[in-house]
Design a protein around this motif. Structure first.
Motif, PDB file in Angstrom:
ATOM      1  N   THR A 133      33.770  31.608  38.690  1.00 39.79           N
ATOM      2  CA  THR A 133      33.164  32.597  39.586  1.00 39.79           C
ATOM      3  C   THR A 133      32.236  31.984  40.629  1.00 39.79           C
ATOM      4  O   THR A 133      31.913  32.636  41.618  1.00 39.79           O
ATOM      5  CB  THR A 133      32.368  33.630  38.775  1.00 39.79           C
TER       6      THR A 133
ATOM      7  N   ARG B  20      29.165  31.448  40.144  1.00 36.07           N
ATOM      8  CA  ARG B  20      27.825  32.024  39.928  1.00 36.07           C
ATOM      9  C   ARG B  20      27.229  31.459  38.641  1.00 36.07           C
ATOM     10  O   ARG B  20      27.956  30.932  37.791  1.00 36.07           O
ATOM     11  CB  ARG B  20      27.903  33.549  39.841  1.00 36.07           C
TER      12      ARG B  20
ATOM     13  N   GLU C 295      24.033  34.945  34.782  1.00 35.63           N
ATOM     14  CA  GLU C 295      24.208  36.127  35.634  1.00 35.63           C
ATOM     15  C   GLU C 295      25.528  36.825  35.326  1.00 35.63           C
ATOM     16  O   GLU C 295      25.600  38.060  35.270  1.00 35.63           O
ATOM     17  CB  GLU C 295      24.161  35.698  37.100  1.00 35.63           C
ATOM     18  N   ASP C 296      26.578  36.036  35.124  1.00 33.22           N
ATOM     19  CA  ASP C 296      27.882  36.612  34.777  1.00 33.22           C
ATOM     20  C   ASP C 296      27.821  37.351  33.442  1.00 33.22           C
ATOM     21  O   ASP C 296      28.351  38.461  33.302  1.00 33.22           O
ATOM     22  CB  ASP C 296      28.943  35.517  34.692  1.00 33.22           C
TER      23      ASP C 296
ATOM     24  N   ALA D  27      25.213  38.638  31.934  1.00 30.56           N
ATOM     25  CA  ALA D  27      24.407  39.859  32.065  1.00 30.56           C
ATOM     26  C   ALA D  27      25.209  40.988  32.705  1.00 30.56           C
ATOM     27  O   ALA D  27      24.950  42.170  32.455  1.00 30.56           O
ATOM     28  CB  ALA D  27      23.153  39.570  32.892  1.00 30.56           C
ATOM     29  N   ARG D  28      26.208  40.614  33.496  1.00 26.71           N
ATOM     30  CA  ARG D  28      27.047  41.619  34.150  1.00 26.71           C
ATOM     31  C   ARG D  28      28.147  42.138  33.238  1.00 26.71           C
ATOM     32  O   ARG D  28      28.475  43.327  33.259  1.00 26.71           O
ATOM     33  CB  ARG D  28      27.647  41.010  35.429  1.00 26.71           C
ATOM     34  N   VAL D  29      28.765  41.257  32.428  1.00 26.62           N
ATOM     35  CA  VAL D  29      29.935  41.662  31.650  1.00 26.62           C
ATOM     36  C   VAL D  29      29.584  42.131  30.235  1.00 26.62           C
ATOM     37  O   VAL D  29      30.337  42.930  29.656  1.00 26.62           O
ATOM     38  CB  VAL D  29      30.964  40.505  31.567  1.00 26.62           C
TER      39      VAL D  29
ATOM     40  N   ASP E 157      24.400  52.841  40.711  1.00 24.58           N
ATOM     41  CA  ASP E 157      23.599  51.616  40.613  1.00 24.58           C
ATOM     42  C   ASP E 157      23.451  51.217  39.152  1.00 24.58           C
ATOM     43  O   ASP E 157      23.102  52.044  38.297  1.00 24.58           O
ATOM     44  CB  ASP E 157      22.210  51.839  41.221  1.00 24.58           C
ATOM     45  N   PRO E 158      23.708  49.944  38.824  1.00 25.24           N
ATOM     46  CA  PRO E 158      23.582  49.497  37.430  1.00 25.24           C
ATOM     47  C   PRO E 158      22.118  49.367  37.009  1.00 25.24           C
ATOM     48  O   PRO E 158      21.434  48.429  37.420  1.00 25.24           O
ATOM     49  CB  PRO E 158      24.290  48.133  37.440  1.00 25.24           C
TER      50      PRO E 158
ATOM     51  N   GLY F  43      23.402  48.798  32.849  1.00 26.79           N
ATOM     52  CA  GLY F  43      24.691  48.134  32.719  1.00 26.79           C
ATOM     53  C   GLY F  43      25.696  48.959  31.935  1.00 26.79           C
ATOM     54  O   GLY F  43      26.889  48.682  31.962  1.00 26.79           O
TER      55      GLY F  43
ATOM     56  N   TYR G  52      36.076  37.941  29.989  1.00 25.97           N
ATOM     57  CA  TYR G  52      35.411  36.825  30.674  1.00 25.97           C
ATOM     58  C   TYR G  52      35.660  35.515  29.947  1.00 25.97           C
ATOM     59  O   TYR G  52      35.950  34.483  30.569  1.00 25.97           O
ATOM     60  CB  TYR G  52      33.915  37.125  30.762  1.00 25.97           C
TER      61      TYR G  52
END
Length: 334
Positions: A83, A85, A89-90, A92-94, A177-178, A181, A291
């Motif tokens: 990614t 990134r 951070e990834d 925390a997103r997935v 907006d997350p 999450g 992921y």
């Protein structure tokens, strides 16, 4: 209480350190060169050596491990090759997507599996007991990907009762907006009921598939625990005294099995968080399992180790929470 808390914290810290050691050394012994994953297999030798020096792979292994521990403790899990990134951070997103699906799945498993196990034990040998045992056997035998594909073909393509693959329709993507999450929670916080029901239609089927597997395990273990309790003399005494069967089951027999049952539920929940790779792949669910699969296919070791570390930390946390609940519910363990 203070000593107990300190012992729990020490156990968590020691276990987490062991987890760090395992993930680090796995990353060093697997037949994947992390430098080639960054620069490519056609890079000149000089570029390869420069990248190797920059990544610190020329230093002694123990120094690399200490640096790894320091980076993890500061939230630095490296950069993802897939990614571009930071891995933290990834994740925390997935991770919230997996957490949301697994939580709904374990709720289905507990709310259905526990009553099924209690009822099967109370009717041992009956037709209902045999049916529940067959359901439990199916939960152990049916492949997760097959059940997911059948569910999509029947409930989505044929009957159109649920949403298709993905977490939400493309039309609604990015409209909320997350905050946490968790899409169901965030849509309610934003007052977007239409998005909430759309997200609910997408999560129901994968969560139900996960819930079926946890239901099979929880029902089987609940039945086993209840059969042991129903054979005790105090249950016979309660029945001789004329206590209603409902109270015999839920007040006298069920309470003693709460402690081992909590452990079973905790392990099942951790298993759903860790073992949802196939389900996320089938349903194109943007969670940690998907992921991790993508990272493995791309030889992205930073992402693989970061995801493995998060999954291991979840196991540690859930186990320790179950230990605390064990002590709360059973005074003998304090």
């Amino acid at each position: 209480m203070g000593k107990g808390l300190l012992s729990i914290l020490f156990a968590v810290a020691f276990t987490f350190l062991g987890l760090l050691a395992i993930t680090f050394f796995i990353g060093r012994v697997v037949p994947i060169d992390p430098v080639l994953a960054v620069v490519g297999d056609r890079a000149p030798r000089a570029v390869y050596e420069a990248a190797r020096l920059e990544m610190g792979l020329d230093r002694p292994l123990i120094v690399q491990f200490l640096d790894y521990v320091g980076n993890v403790l500061t939230g630095n899990l490296g950069m993802s090759v897939s990614t571009g990134r930071p891995v933290a951070e990834d994740l925390a997103r997935v991770f919230p997507a997996t957490l949301e699906m697994a939580t709904l799945g374990i709720l289905i498993g507990v709310l259905l599996g526990v009553p099924m196990g209690v009822y099967a034990a109370s009717r041992q040998g009956s037709l209902v007991d045999q049916v529940i045992r067959v359901v439990g056997l199916l939960g152990y035998s049916i492949p997760a990907f097959w059940l997911g594909l059948v569910g999509l073909a029947l409930f989505y393509a044929k009957l159109q009762w649920v949403g298709g693959p993905g977490r939400i329709d493309v039309f609604y993507d990015g409209m909320v907006d997350p905050v946490t999450g968790l899409l169901l929670v965030d849509s309610l916080l934003a007052g977007e009921t239409e998005i909430f029901f759309n997200a609910l239609s997408h999560i129901l089927l994968p969560a139900a598939v996960l819930g079926f597997f946890s239901l099979a395990y929880i029902a089987r273990m609940t039945r086993s625990f209840m059969l042991d309790q129903l054979a005790q003399e105090y249950i016979t005494t309660a029945r001789v005294k004329g206590v209603p069967e409902r109270l015999v089951l839920w007040r006298h027999a069920f309470r003693p099995i709460l402690v081992p049952l909590i452990t079973v539920i905790a392990l099942s929940y951790a298993g759903l968080l860790e073992g949802s790779v196939m389900i996320e792949t089938v349903f194109s669910w943007p969670g940690i399992g998907n992921y991790l699969t993508t990272a493995l296919l791309n030889a992205d070791m930073n992402a693989v180790l970061g995801a493995t570390l998060v999954i291991g930390a979840v196991f540690i946390g859930i186990n320790k929470i179950s230990d605390v609940l064990y002590r709360v519910l059973d005074p003998r363990a304090r």
